[in-house]
Design an enzyme around this catalytic site. Structure first.
Site, mmCIF file in Angstrom:
data_model
loop_
_atom_site.group_PDB
_atom_site.id
_atom_site.type_symbol
_atom_site.label_atom_id
_atom_site.label_comp_id
_atom_site.label_asym_id
_atom_site.label_seq_id
_atom_site.Cartn_x
_atom_site.Cartn_y
_atom_site.Cartn_z
ATOM 1 N N SER A 187 0.821 -1.203 0.000
ATOM 2 C CA SER A 187 0.000 0.000 0.000
ATOM 3 C C SER A 187 0.859 1.259 0.000
ATOM 4 O O SER A 187 1.910 1.315 0.648
ATOM 5 C CB SER A 187 -0.908 0.009 1.236
ATOM 6 O OG SER A 187 -1.607 1.231 1.343
ATOM 7 N N GLN A 220 0.963 -0.312 -4.767
ATOM 8 C CA GLN A 220 -0.426 0.140 -4.904
ATOM 9 C C GLN A 220 -0.510 1.638 -4.648
ATOM 10 O O GLN A 220 0.110 2.162 -3.720
ATOM 11 C CB GLN A 220 -1.320 -0.613 -3.917
ATOM 12 C CG GLN A 220 -2.768 -0.185 -3.912
ATOM 13 C CD GLN A 220 -3.056 0.922 -2.909
ATOM 14 O OE1 GLN A 220 -2.283 1.159 -1.995
ATOM 15 N NE2 GLN A 220 -4.161 1.621 -3.093
ATOM 16 N N LYS A 256 -7.816 -2.251 -9.354
ATOM 17 C CA LYS A 256 -8.459 -2.954 -8.242
ATOM 18 C C LYS A 256 -9.744 -2.229 -7.852
ATOM 19 O O LYS A 256 -9.742 -1.016 -7.675
ATOM 20 C CB LYS A 256 -7.504 -3.021 -7.052
ATOM 21 C CG LYS A 256 -7.993 -3.838 -5.872
ATOM 22 C CD LYS A 256 -6.885 -3.913 -4.815
ATOM 23 C CE LYS A 256 -7.297 -4.755 -3.626
ATOM 24 N NZ LYS A 256 -8.382 -4.146 -2.836
ATOM 25 N N HIS A 310 -13.476 -3.524 -1.914
ATOM 26 C CA HIS A 310 -12.615 -2.937 -0.881
ATOM 27 C C HIS A 310 -12.864 -3.580 0.485
ATOM 28 O O HIS A 310 -12.847 -2.921 1.523
ATOM 29 C CB HIS A 310 -12.814 -1.427 -0.791
ATOM 30 C CG HIS A 310 -11.570 -0.677 -0.437
ATOM 31 N ND1 HIS A 310 -10.854 0.066 -1.336
ATOM 32 C CD2 HIS A 310 -10.889 -0.569 0.723
ATOM 33 C CE1 HIS A 310 -9.811 0.609 -0.751
ATOM 34 N NE2 HIS A 310 -9.804 0.229 0.507
ATOM 35 N N ASP A 335 -10.680 -10.257 -4.696
ATOM 36 C CA ASP A 335 -10.397 -10.158 -3.266
ATOM 37 C C ASP A 335 -11.682 -9.854 -2.521
ATOM 38 O O ASP A 335 -12.626 -9.308 -3.080
ATOM 39 C CB ASP A 335 -9.312 -9.113 -2.977
ATOM 40 C CG ASP A 335 -9.722 -7.693 -3.329
ATOM 41 O OD1 ASP A 335 -10.377 -7.049 -2.490
ATOM 42 O OD2 ASP A 335 -9.374 -7.219 -4.423
ATOM 43 N N GLY A 336 -11.700 -10.276 -1.254
ATOM 44 C CA GLY A 336 -12.877 -10.071 -0.415
ATOM 45 C C GLY A 336 -13.470 -11.369 0.082
ATOM 46 O O GLY A 336 -14.021 -12.140 -0.695
ATOM 47 N N ARG A 355 -7.572 -9.198 5.412
ATOM 48 C CA ARG A 355 -7.746 -9.370 6.856
ATOM 49 C C ARG A 355 -7.097 -10.655 7.362
ATOM 50 O O ARG A 355 -6.539 -10.683 8.463
ATOM 51 C CB ARG A 355 -9.236 -9.369 7.203
ATOM 52 C CG ARG A 355 -9.912 -7.999 7.101
ATOM 53 C CD ARG A 355 -11.370 -8.088 7.528
ATOM 54 N NE ARG A 355 -12.039 -6.798 7.529
ATOM 55 C CZ ARG A 355 -12.676 -6.275 6.488
ATOM 56 N NH1 ARG A 355 -12.730 -6.962 5.335
ATOM 57 N NH2 ARG A 355 -13.256 -5.090 6.577
#
Length: 390
Positions: free
Chosen positions: A108, A128, A254, A278, A309-310, A333
């Site tokens: 990030s 990112q 993304k 997100h 993702d997610g 996470r």
């Protein structure tokens, strides 16, 4: 130590909750508004079943693949997440864990460690960025990433600065000074292991974002950068095409959930897209990423690499995503809980859990490779898929 090992991501989360101060842990589980989307991200995977074969399982299963030109040992990458100061080593520990398990990492632009230090720990780093500060400032950050050796760029666009979290927004201090330390001390004192880890370094948690500044400078405080981001007008498709051309290398967009946005991304020249909401931290009420994946993959999967993702919590989730059209997944996470639970070893533990689950699911489906997975390996309820846009 043997008692540091954990069997599932759920146990890693439990340990993170026990070991982190309450306000720090809340930053790892926060989601926008009511939390509808973050809950659906996880629950949707449970609605999908498997169609197993009982005969024909191969002795060994191949999980290796490539993403944006990088060879990885399994279809799991580290998703970029900001300010990983839940552990003194932060993003450097995560990078080492990813390298040890043969995968790549998204770093990030709001990370707590410099891109140079992170790439020294793992050369497979995708940097990112958010659209923050205008073209000149963005061009400086892109050039710094290039000079540091980043192998790809991830541009995250799915952010609406949602307000009104029902469980309260994370209380991240603007800076870690004496006043802040005193305010947080009632929380920290009952988490002695976390306190001791930082105490040994003689450095409090770093809440600056060094990759938003020039190399060698400390960078702005997290909230200063966040405020600038909120004040920057969102990018246009022309901006995305400009940034892709400026970078000139592997480029992921993304936050794509709609078929028409996926097609526009292809027109802008991206190398890859990640179907993402997100992590439920964006527009609450958006469907789970896995519900949107099949339509997006069907529309553009033969033109660009499609990731997801997610909601990934186990290896079987990864297999479901790959079977429905994802080249690989990014996890967020899950590895942060591992980092909080046991540092680098905890992140490695999470990646091992995912790898073991992928292997087990492949064996049950009778496949020798993740590249053999197809949608007919999955039981999909009639009303499961959400096609957003045309």
């Amino acid at each position: 130590m043997a008692d540091e090992w954990f069997e599932t991501v759920a146990i890693a989360q439990q340990r993170a909750k026990r070991r982190l101060p309450k306000s720090v842990y809340s930053s790892l589980i926060s989601a926008s508004e009511k939390g509808i989307t973050v809950a659906d991200n996880v629950a949707a995977f449970s609605e999908l079943g498997f169609a197993p074969h009982v005969i024909g399982a191969a002795e060994k299963r191949d999980m290796s693949t490539t993403v944006m030109g990088q060879d990885i040992s399994m279809p799991v990458l580290i998703s970029p997440t900001g300010v990983q100061a839940v552990h003194p080593d932060g993003e450097v520990a995560v990078a080492r864990a990813a390298a040890a398990r043969g995968t790549a990492m998204g770093l990030s632009s709001f990370a707590s460690k410099t891109i140079e230090d992170v790439i020294a720990a793992n050369p497979k780093i995708f940097f990112q960025i958010y659209w923050l500060g205008g073209r000149d400032a963005i061009a400086e950050r892109v050039e710094r990433a290039r000079q540091a050796g980043a192998v790809g760029l991830i541009v995250t666009t799915d952010w609406t600065f949602s307000h009104g979290r029902d469980w309260g927004s994370p209380k991240i201090p603007e800076q870690m000074n004496l006043r802040t330390i005193l305010r947080l001390s009632p929380e920290a004192i009952v988490r002695p292991r976390w306190l001791w880890k930082f105490g040994k370094t003689l450095r409090p948690p770093d809440l600056r974002v060094p990759n938003q500044g020039r190399r060698g400078e400390p960078g702005p405080a997290f909230f200063a950068a966040y405020g600038e981001w909120m004040g920057t007008p969102p990018p246009t498709w022309d901006d995305i095409a400009w940034l892709r051309e400026l970078w000139g290398g592997p480029f992921m967009l993304k936050g794509v959930m709609r078929v028409d946005d996926a097609k526009r991304a292809v027109d802008a020249g991206v190398s890859a897209i990640s179907v993402s909401n997100h992590g439920g931290n964006n527009l609450d009420g958006t469907p789970a990423s896995i519900r949107a994946l099949p339509a997006v993959a069907a529309a553009v999967g033969d033109q660009v690499e499609v990731l997801l993702d997610g909601g990934i919590r186990r290896g079987s989730d990864v297999v479901k995503a790959v079977a429905l059209g994802a080249r690989a997944v990014l996890v967020g996470r899950a590895y942060l809980w591992g980092l909080a639970a046991n540092g680098q070893a905890g992140v490695e533990n999470v990646l091992d859990i995912l790898r073991g689950g992928i292997d087990s699911a492949l064996m049950g489906l009778g496949h020798s490779s993740i590249h053999d997975l197809r949608s007919d390996d999955i039981l999909i309820p009639a009303d499961f898929v959400r096609r957003l846009g045309r």
